[in-house]
Each structure stands twice: as structure tokens, then as C-alpha cells.
Write an enzyme that holds these catalytic residues in place. Structure first.
Site, PDB file in Angstrom:
ATOM      1  N   CYS A   1      -4.841 -23.680  18.213  1.00  0.00           N
ATOM      2  CA  CYS A   1      -3.896 -22.557  18.152  1.00  0.00           C
ATOM      3  C   CYS A   1      -2.523 -22.954  18.711  1.00  0.00           C
ATOM      4  O   CYS A   1      -1.832 -23.778  18.115  1.00  0.00           O
ATOM      5  CB  CYS A   1      -4.494 -21.367  18.888  1.00  0.00           C
TER       6      CYS A   1
ATOM      7  N   ARG B   1      -0.360 -10.730  11.745  1.00  0.00           N
ATOM      8  CA  ARG B   1      -1.200 -11.585  12.567  1.00  0.00           C
ATOM      9  C   ARG B   1      -2.558 -11.778  11.888  1.00  0.00           C
ATOM     10  O   ARG B   1      -3.152 -10.829  11.401  1.00  0.00           O
ATOM     11  CB  ARG B   1      -1.390 -10.915  13.929  1.00  0.00           C
TER      12      ARG B   1
ATOM     13  N   HIS C   1     -10.966 -20.882  17.435  1.00  0.00           N
ATOM     14  CA  HIS C   1     -11.501 -20.846  18.786  1.00  0.00           C
ATOM     15  C   HIS C   1     -12.805 -20.088  18.702  1.00  0.00           C
ATOM     16  O   HIS C   1     -13.342 -19.925  17.617  1.00  0.00           O
ATOM     17  CB  HIS C   1     -10.485 -20.245  19.773  1.00  0.00           C
TER      18      HIS C   1
END
Ligand SMILES: [Zn+2]
Lengths: 241, 463
Positions: free
Chosen positions: A94, A128, A190
Site C-alpha cells: 500500500c 477509494r 493487506h
């Protein structure tokens, strides 16, 4: 055998279960009688470029990222670059992934330079990307959770880590997820990434051992729990998508 | 109720509520939504009628328990609290609570609002209602897929605080640097609470790094003592920012497996010390301390508040004990690393080996991202685990987490059905033994539903 892992900016860039990635690396090493030392490398310290065999660089909050990019512009960035040039491996996720690329271009603000060791560029997106992420890779399925607004595009030197099956990955456009260049891996997965993707953990361990001890063959482990977790996560991701 | 639009919204909301009740579908957010659609200022208009004003209870962990303690406290002083319960944390839930507590003319049956507000909704809600007191318990990472970054959140709350009427009293946790920093943004009075017992907490910050950096200058903080996660006795060596003086301070906290006692450092308190908190865990001692600080902001006498807390009964899933066939189930709701670490802290205080029933779901109310389990301190719990049954939508993630924490394979059992999981967990426990149930929100609802079906507990909406 011994192995050195540098956890980059753990106080500034540790969110979304990054600790699980370090834990996966240390446990999978110790189950093979490899002794691992993990050290935090953070802003304000002087990085020792010779020490790490493997760098772990996780995601971060906006403000944490500012301090980190400022730190990487200085001698610590040079040390990290030199270490990677000398054969150390890296897993970046990220925010860490973005900062190892050439630049991050925010909306209505000047571009933030990255370390430039991964041939990728990132620009800010409006929407997002939040949700489960599944990608096919030549070595197995990659499953995790993504949460980023950055759109990352690969240059010719970086190869995608995998092809998106569920979720958005690098940019939501070209179906690529993550990047591999030499022994540097970048990903948006993640969740934590490595405990559910043990093949990636082992590839990184092998690379790191190679730097210190020459080419090594890793003893296989019984990965029943890891596989079950991966399969369940993939199933849930496919149903939700 | 003064204005016609609010009255119309009230009527429409109440009609919706009545309609749902008649068709047997109670407990939805729809009546609140209807009222807010007609009058976006509905909660502000109704709340301004409350004689003792409105208290907002916000923060990541402890909202429900603290708000319930506070409802008991204000009831003990003779006021009528209107409380939004059962996780309906948003504006809709507040509107719904107001609709249940007022009549068709809009006249309220209560005279003080005790509203739980999600930390993410706090900035918006502060713009809608002018409260009398705002409590912020703590700010941790929670469901990041909804709330994004804690820095950003703290900034947004700070901006809303800066616009508050100077008559509003802020009640803040001095031990939490992000929360304490909010006090700097307020032009009115701030009341701080904190734990000052030198024997509570250690030196090593737990593996959660939300706030190891100074909220003012971003340099690393120094801790004299860490209570939970980033809460403790902190200071910034770089810019000199320090933990504020505590107005309500616990100088001594005695924890037992089922309760705790708090010694307060205030002159008036001495005759009534210690305050008995009848639910276990350091974090519940914190919740009680927060409630006592708000009581002080409301000018409620300490003996009244202390007595109400001593008689407190916890809400569903928050350290509830259920007896089943001569065995005890201890239900603990977990939703983020800090809450989990506090919960296992309470377990470890008892010093016993633990049999677990752990349930992980990833629906919206649980947080869709299960990464947080890797930040939760399973390593501390692992050596005490005698046996663990894991279940839920993401049971395999949990089994894998236990494996990496060092729990031996043969002590971990994955069971897919809620009922079977309960049976397996209880079946292994000796008569008189205890099973600790750690579950996320919707997993706890499912487990509790199964226990209700078997007649071991009442349905939670009946309590
Ligand atoms: Zn400072």
C-alpha cells in the site's frame, strides 16, 4: 542460520495488520530453525544499509506518510537504495509500495518523489478502493483486503505480481495487481498478506537467505491452516463481489 | 415542539413506527430516516426541548457501557434519559430514540439526551445539535474500511470542536494523546479524566501504533507508563506537550475477576471511596471513570453517581455471563485490536487457563476487513489457551491467527455451525468450568440468538 529483517517505520506505517506480515516471516523461519532478528528502522535513526536481508514496508496514514517521504529524501533513502542494490529483498504494501515507486501525484498538489526503485507511478484517485482482493499469480492465488485511493501504473521494468480476479488492484483499469522487480515486491493486499499467502512469505525468505547464506532450499511446511484461510477468504470474496 | 416542520416529521416518523409495529417489524432505522427526510433538523429541534440538555458519548471503545452507566446515573438523580441503544449509533438512531420517547404532539417523556455517537459521525452530529456535554473516551483504529485514517478522523473532530459553543463542556481522556489534544481546540471548559495508579500498566507500549507520535509536532512520544495501547502517562520530549492535569483521577484501581474498585483523588470523594464497578476489566474501570467525569460536568453529586455505578448491569455481549448446563459462558464483544487486548487483559487478570469460543464475522457491522486480528495481541493469550473452538464466516483466518500466535494445532478446532460450535466448546469444559466467548458483533448476535433459542438467555431486545 540467521536472518535480519528491517521493519520500516513501524510507528508511522503500521496499519491494517502489518504486524501479521512480520509475524508470518519470523514464524515460518523459526519453524525451519532459522533464527530471525527484527529491528525497527524509523525516522530520526541512521539506517545501516548492510544489516537487513529483508525490508518490510507497510501501509500508512496520510500524516505518517508525509514524515516518511521526508525521511526517505535524505541519507536513509540512500541507505535503503544501496541495500536493495546489494541484494536485499523487500515486501512493500500500500503506502510503502507507492513510496518505492518514482512518484506519487496528489490531486492539486506537487508530485511527491518516491525512492524510484520500483518502476511504478501512482496518482491520487477520487474513489477509494475498499474491499476483498483476489489475484491469480504464477505461484498461486493472492488473497487479501485492499484499501487505497492511489492508482498505480507499472512501467516496463516492473512486472505485475498477479492478475485481478476480485477487487481493483493497482488501478482498477488494467487488471494488474502489485509489482515485482528483482527482489522487490509491491502489493495492495493487506489483511494480513503473508499469513494467508505463504508462498509469497517463503519466496521472500528464500531471497533474504540467499543474500546472507547463498542459494537455499526451504524445508516445506505443513500449511493446512494457511490454505484453509486462503480458500475461505477467496470464497467469501467471490460471493461478495 | 415549536416548529411545524419538526411536528410533521414527528408525525410521519411515528406513523412509520406504528406501521412497522403493526406488521411485526420493529427495531429498524426507518422511522428515524422518515423523520430526517422531512426535517433534516429534526433531532436538533426535538433535542432543544430537553430540559437538562444532551450528552454525546463518543470514542472508539466503551461508548455503550459508558452511556448505559450514565443513563443509570441520571435516572438516579431523578432525570429521564433518552438513550439510543443497541448499536443504532447514527443520526437515524438518535431520531428513532426521540420518536420512541415523545408523544404525537412532540412532547418528550425524557429530559436529557444520552446519545452514543460513532466517532466518524461526531463532526456531523455536532453541527446538528448543540450538546451540553461531549465525552470522547478514546480513539483507536476501528473498522478502517469505514473510517479511514485515525489522523484524518481526529482532525475532523478537532475542526468540529473548534466551532462548538463555548458553553459546551468537553470531557476527555487525558491518557489518550489524540483525545486530549482535542481539548486545545475548544474555547470552553474541558474536564479531563485519567488513571493515575502507578501499579496499573507497564512500560512497553502494546503493538498498536495509532498514537506513538505527538499530535502537535509529530515527533515520537515518551511514555512513563502505558495503561492500554497508546493510553497512559505520555509526554512529548520535542515540543513539551504533556498529558493534561486530571480533574477526575483514579489514584488506585483494584481489579478482581468479576469487578473492580476505583479510588478517586478528589476531596469530596473521600467519604465514598472506593467506587465499586460490578463488571470486570480495566477498560470497564475506565468507562466508569469517564461516566463519573460526565456526572461531574452535569453537577450530579458523586455519591449518587457512585451508587448508580455499583448497581450497574452490563449490556448485551459486554462481559455478560450465561449459565448453561452447570457451565459458565462469558460473552465478550470484540471489534478492534485495542478492545481485544483490553478484553484479554481482563481474562489474564483472572490467572486461569482459558477455554475459548472465538467467532469472527466480516459483515459491515463487524468491519469487512479482518486484518485487525493480526494487530490484536493473541501472543499474550496463546500460552493460557487450553482449547479453542473457532467459528464464523472467517473462522479459518482465526484458526490461522491462533497457529501463528503459538497455540498448538491440536488445541484448535474449527466448527462451522453456531449451535455445533457452542456444543463443542461447552462439551469440553468440566462441570463448573468456564468458556470465554470472544466474538465480533454479528457473530455475537448469532451465538446469542442460538442461546436464546435454547432458552439460556432472553433475546437482547427484551432487556
Ligand atoms: Zn510534540
Amino acid at each position: 542460520m540467521d536472518l535480519h529483517i528491517a521493519h520500516l517505520y513501524p510507528d508511522l506505517m503500521n496499519i491494517y495488520g502489518d504486524r501479521g506480515n512480520v509475524l508470518a516471516l519470523t514464524q515460518r523461519a523459526s519453524w525451519r530453525d532459522i533464527s530471525v532478528e527484527v529491528r525497527a528502522f524509523t525516522a530520526g535513526m541512521t539506517f545501516d544499509a548492510d544489516w537487513p536481508d529483508l525490508w518490510f514496508f507497510g501501509g500508512g496514514q496520510d500524516q505518517g506518510q508525509d514524515i516518511v517521504s521526508a525521511d526517505l529524501v535524505g541519507p536513509n533513502g540512500d541507505a535503503l537504495r544501496a541495500s536493495l542494490a546489494n541484494g536485499a529483498a523487500a515486501l512493500t504494501i500500500c503506502g510503502g509500495y507507492q513510496l518505492l515507486g518514482h512518484e506519487y501525484v496528489p490531486e492539486n498538489a506537487p508530485s511527491i518523489p518516491g525512492l524510484g526503485v520500483l518502476d511504478v507511478r501512482t496518482r491520487a484517485g477520487t474513489l477509494r478502493f475498499v474491499g476483498n482482493l483476489v489475484a491469480e499469480t504464477p505461484d498461486g492465488v493472492l488473497v487479501g483486503f485492499e484499501n487505497h485511493s492511489g492508482r498505480t501504473y507499472l512501467g516496463p521494468k516492473a512486472k505485475p505480481l498477479g492478475t485481478v480476479v476480485v477487487g481493483n488492484g493497482n488501478n482498477g483499469e488494467d487488471k494488474t495487481e502489485g509489482a515485482v522487480q528483482g527482489k522487490i515486491v509491491g502489493t495492495y493486499s493487506h489483511g494480513s498478506c503473508l499469513p494467508k499467502n505463504p508462498w509469497l512469505a517463503d519466496r521472500l525468505l528464500a531471497w533474504a537467505l540467499e543474500r546472507r547464506h547463498g542459494p537455499q532450499k526451504l524445508m516445506p511446511l505443513d500449511d493446512r491452516e494457511e490454505k484453509a484461510a486462503s480458500e475461505q477468504a477467496v470464497e467469501v470474496a467471490k460471493v461478495r463481489a | 415542539m415549536p416548529d411545524p416542520l419538526a411536528l410533521l416529521a414527528n408525525t410521519a416518523g411515528k406513523l412509520t413506527r406504528l406501521g412497522l409495529q403493526l406488521t411485526g417489524r420493529g427495531g429498524t432505522a426507518l422511522p428515524g430516516l422518515v423523520a430526517l427526510t422531512i426535517d433534516p433538523d429534526f433531532i436538533g429541534a426535538v433535542a432543544s426541548e430537553l430540559a437538562h440538555g444532551v450528552v454525546f458519548v463518543s470514542g472508539t471503545n466503551g461508548k455503550t457501557t459508558t452511556a448505559r452507566m450514565l443513563s443509570d446515573i441520571v435516572r438516579a438523580t431523578g432525570w429521564g434519559p433518552i438513550h439510543n441503544r443497541s448499536g443504532s449509533n447514527l443520526e437515524r438512531g438518535i431520531a428513532g430514540a426521540l420518536l420512541t420517547e415523545n408523544d404525537w404532539r412532540g412532547v418528550l417523556r425524557g429530559d436529557i439526551g444520552m446519545f452514543e455517537v460513532d466517532e466518524a459521525s461526531l463532526p456531523r452530529v455536532l453541527g446538528r445539535i448543540s450538546p451540553r456535554v461531549v465525552l470522547v473516551t478514546n480513539l483507536f483504529r476501528d473498522q478502517l474500511d469505514r473510517y479511514f485514517e485515525i489522523d484524518q478522523l481526529a482532525r475532523r473532530i478537532g475542526d468540529a470542536v473548534a466551532k462548538l459553543d463555548p458553553r459546551v463542556i468537553l470531557v476527555l481522556n487525558a491518557d489518550d494523546p489524540i483525545v486530549a489534544w482535542l481539548g486545545q481546540r475548544h474555547s470552553g471548559p474541558v474536564l479531563y479524566f485519567g488513571l493515575d495508579d502507578p501499579d496499573v500498566g507497564g512500560l512497553v507500549p502494546q503493538a498498536i501504533s495509532d498514537a506513538t507520535r505527538c499530535p502537535r509536532c509529530r515527533q515520537p512520544l515518551r511514555y512513563q507508563r502505558v495503561v492500554l495501547a497508546h493510553e497512559g502517562d505520555w509526554s512529548c520530549p520535542s515540543c513539551g506537550l504533556t498529558r493534561p492535569e486530571r480533574d477526575v483521577s483514579a489514584t488506585r484501581v483494584v481489579l478482581t475477576p468479576l469487578s473492580s474498585e476505583i479510588q478517586l483523588r478528589t476531596a469530596v470523594a473521600s467519604a465514598f471511596d472506593p467506587v465499586r464497578v460490578p463488571i470486570a476489566g480495566l477498560y470497564n474501570a475506565y468507562n466508569a471513570l469517564a461516566a463519573l467525569a460526565v456526572a461531574r460536568a452535569l453537577d450530579i453529586a458523586l455519591p449518587t453517581a457512585a451508587l448508580a455505578i455499583a448497581n450497574f448491569r452490563p449490556a448485551f455481549g459486554r462481559l455478560e455471563q450465561v449459565a448453561v448446563d452447570g457451565r459458565e459462558l462469558r460473552l465478550i464483544l470484540v471489534k478492534n485490536p485495542a478492545g481485544f487486548n483490553a478484553a484479554i487483559g481482563a481474562l489474564l487478570e483472572s490467572g486461569r487457563r482459558s477455554r475459548l469460543l472465538a467467532a469472527l464475522n466480516d459483515r459491515d457491522a463487524d468491519g469487512r476487513d479482518v486484518s485487525w486480528i493480526w494487530d490484536a495481541d493473541f501472543e499474550t493469550l496463546a500460552p493460557t489457551v487450553e482449547h479453542a473452538v473457532v467459528t464464523g464466516i472467517r473462522s479459518r483466518d482465526l484458526a490461522n491467527r491462533l497457529k501463528y500466535a503459538g497455540v498448538a494445532r491440536d488445541r484448535i478446532e474449527v466448527v462451522d455451525q453456531w449451535g455445533s460450535a457452542i456444543d463443542r466448546a461447552l462439551g469440553g469444559a468440566a462441570p463448573g468450568g468456564e468458556v470465554v466467548v470472544l466474538a465480533t458483533y454479528t457473530a455475537m448476535l448469532a451465538l446469542r440468538g442460538e442461546l436464546a433459542r435454547r432458552g439460556h438467555v432472553a433475546n437482547f431486545w427484551e432487556d
